[in-house]
Design a protein around this motif. Sequence first.
Motif, short mmCIF file in Angstrom:
data_model
loop_
_atom_site.label_atom_id
_atom_site.label_comp_id
_atom_site.label_asym_id
_atom_site.label_seq_id
_atom_site.Cartn_x
_atom_site.Cartn_y
_atom_site.Cartn_z
N TYR A 1 -8.26 -43.88 -5.40
CA TYR A 1 -9.16 -44.83 -6.06
C TYR A 1 -10.20 -44.05 -6.86
CZ TYR A 1 -7.04 -47.63 -2.40
OH TYR A 1 -6.14 -48.24 -1.56
N LEU A 2 -10.17 -44.21 -8.16
CA LEU A 2 -11.07 -43.45 -9.03
C LEU A 2 -12.53 -43.77 -8.75
CD1 LEU A 2 -9.27 -43.45 -12.51
CD2 LEU A 2 -9.79 -41.45 -11.08
N ASP A 3 -12.85 -45.03 -8.53
CA ASP A 3 -14.25 -45.40 -8.31
C ASP A 3 -14.81 -44.72 -7.06
OD1 ASP A 3 -14.23 -46.93 -10.56
OD2 ASP A 3 -14.01 -48.85 -9.53
N ASP B 1 -13.77 -40.02 -19.58
CA ASP B 1 -13.25 -41.13 -18.80
C ASP B 1 -12.01 -41.63 -19.51
OD1 ASP B 1 -12.70 -43.43 -17.40
OD2 ASP B 1 -14.75 -44.14 -17.34
N ARG B 2 -10.85 -41.14 -19.06
CA ARG B 2 -9.58 -41.47 -19.70
C ARG B 2 -8.82 -42.46 -18.84
NH1 ARG B 2 -10.01 -35.51 -20.39
NH2 ARG B 2 -8.87 -35.23 -18.43
N ASP B 3 -7.79 -43.02 -19.40
CA ASP B 3 -6.97 -43.99 -18.68
C ASP B 3 -6.32 -43.32 -17.48
OD1 ASP B 3 -5.67 -46.35 -18.06
OD2 ASP B 3 -3.93 -45.84 -19.30
N GLY B 4 -6.73 -43.70 -16.28
CA GLY B 4 -6.12 -43.17 -15.07
C GLY B 4 -6.70 -41.88 -14.57
N ASP C 1 -13.64 -28.06 -15.68
CA ASP C 1 -13.53 -29.49 -15.42
C ASP C 1 -12.87 -29.72 -14.07
OD1 ASP C 1 -14.64 -30.23 -17.82
OD2 ASP C 1 -12.73 -30.71 -18.79
N LEU C 2 -13.44 -30.62 -13.29
CA LEU C 2 -12.77 -31.15 -12.12
C LEU C 2 -12.17 -32.48 -12.53
CD1 LEU C 2 -12.19 -30.89 -9.03
CD2 LEU C 2 -14.17 -32.40 -8.72
N VAL C 3 -10.84 -32.54 -12.55
CA VAL C 3 -10.14 -33.74 -13.00
C VAL C 3 -9.71 -34.55 -11.79
CG1 VAL C 3 -8.16 -34.62 -14.29
CG2 VAL C 3 -9.36 -32.57 -15.09
N LEU C 4 -10.05 -35.83 -11.79
CA LEU C 4 -9.63 -36.76 -10.74
C LEU C 4 -8.58 -37.67 -11.35
CD1 LEU C 4 -13.18 -37.71 -9.41
CD2 LEU C 4 -11.72 -35.83 -8.67
N ARG C 5 -7.40 -37.72 -10.75
CA ARG C 5 -6.25 -38.35 -11.40
C ARG C 5 -5.52 -39.29 -10.45
NH1 ARG C 5 -2.93 -33.78 -13.37
NH2 ARG C 5 -4.41 -33.75 -15.11
N ARG C 6 -5.28 -40.50 -10.91
CA ARG C 6 -4.47 -41.45 -10.16
C ARG C 6 -3.01 -40.99 -10.14
NH1 ARG C 6 -5.10 -46.08 -7.41
NH2 ARG C 6 -3.77 -47.29 -8.83
N PRO C 7 -2.26 -41.27 -9.07
CA PRO C 7 -0.86 -40.84 -9.00
C PRO C 7 0.05 -41.79 -9.77
CG PRO C 7 -1.47 -41.96 -6.98
CD PRO C 7 -2.72 -41.87 -7.81
N GLU C 8 -0.03 -41.69 -11.09
CA GLU C 8 0.71 -42.61 -11.95
C GLU C 8 1.66 -41.90 -12.91
OE1 GLU C 8 -2.53 -44.70 -13.72
OE2 GLU C 8 -2.79 -46.06 -12.01
N GLY D 1 -2.10 -34.56 -9.63
CA GLY D 1 -3.13 -33.65 -9.15
C GLY D 1 -2.76 -33.11 -7.78
N GLY D 2 -3.54 -32.18 -7.30
CA GLY D 2 -3.26 -31.58 -6.01
C GLY D 2 -3.63 -32.47 -4.84
N LEU D 3 -2.87 -32.37 -3.77
CA LEU D 3 -3.15 -33.06 -2.51
C LEU D 3 -3.72 -32.08 -1.50
CD1 LEU D 3 0.02 -35.29 -1.96
CD2 LEU D 3 -2.22 -36.02 -2.77
N HIS D 4 -4.57 -32.57 -0.63
CA HIS D 4 -5.29 -31.80 0.41
C HIS D 4 -5.63 -30.37 -0.06
CE1 HIS D 4 -1.51 -29.87 1.77
NE2 HIS D 4 -0.99 -31.06 2.00
N THR D 5 -6.20 -30.30 -1.25
CA THR D 5 -6.54 -29.00 -1.83
C THR D 5 -7.88 -28.51 -1.29
OG1 THR D 5 -5.42 -29.68 -3.86
CG2 THR D 5 -6.86 -27.76 -4.00
N HIS D 6 -7.92 -27.25 -0.91
CA HIS D 6 -9.18 -26.61 -0.55
C HIS D 6 -9.67 -25.81 -1.75
CE1 HIS D 6 -12.33 -24.35 1.18
NE2 HIS D 6 -11.62 -23.29 1.53
#
Length: 228
Positions: A14-16, A33-36, A46-53, A58-63
């Motif tokens: 959830y992006l929000d 603020d791009r689509d998704g 840049d720290l990019v937050l990305r929906r899985p679409e 993006g990375g999962l459980h990344t440290h």
Amino acid sequence: MLGRLSWLALEVKYLDRARTFYEERLGLTVREDRDGELALGAGETDLVLRRPEGYPRGGLHTHFAFSIPEAEYDDWWDRLGEAYDLEEARFGPARSLYLYDPDGNCVELGQQDVAGPGIDGIFEVVLEVEDLDRARSFYEDLGFETVDEGADRKRVRLQGPMALELWEPHLGIADARGGVHVDLGFETDDPGAALDAVRDRVRSIDREDEESVVVRDPDGHVLTFRSG
């Protein structure tokens, strides 16, 4: 061979919710603020937050580790400690605190020689790999240098545009795990030369032109080499 780290991308449900954590809790500013997906500024990266679409994911459980000025550490601890169960580690004279974001990524804030104020860069990313020797050889050929090996032979630390930790599956400090299908972007003077250094070992070449090259490393992490 590789210049600065341009971006690290994380997968979020959830992006929000993710935006609230990074913008309000950690003080990052949204750059795009791009689509998704959202791109937030962490110093020059840049720290990019990305929906899985779509792909790349993006990375999962990344440290990964944010840089903060040494003098700000206690303030960060007090502020975040009101809402999160923090863990601390010391590396020589430097201290780091650890907490988890809403999507299960282990976020470190570590004392570094940065100007600030606030978060001023990403100084470490941890990738999960299947074969430590294979992964180390791959990244050394991209210009990273091995600086430390874990006593248990489950991890190795390399230094390049940032610290890159390669972990075979295990739990680290604060029960952190290495990220899977992590998306990293790097600036370089010659994307083609970076590709040529590892062409025979990439899992795939997703794009190749004069301005940028996108490949997947032997463990499926997505790397972009972009002119800058």
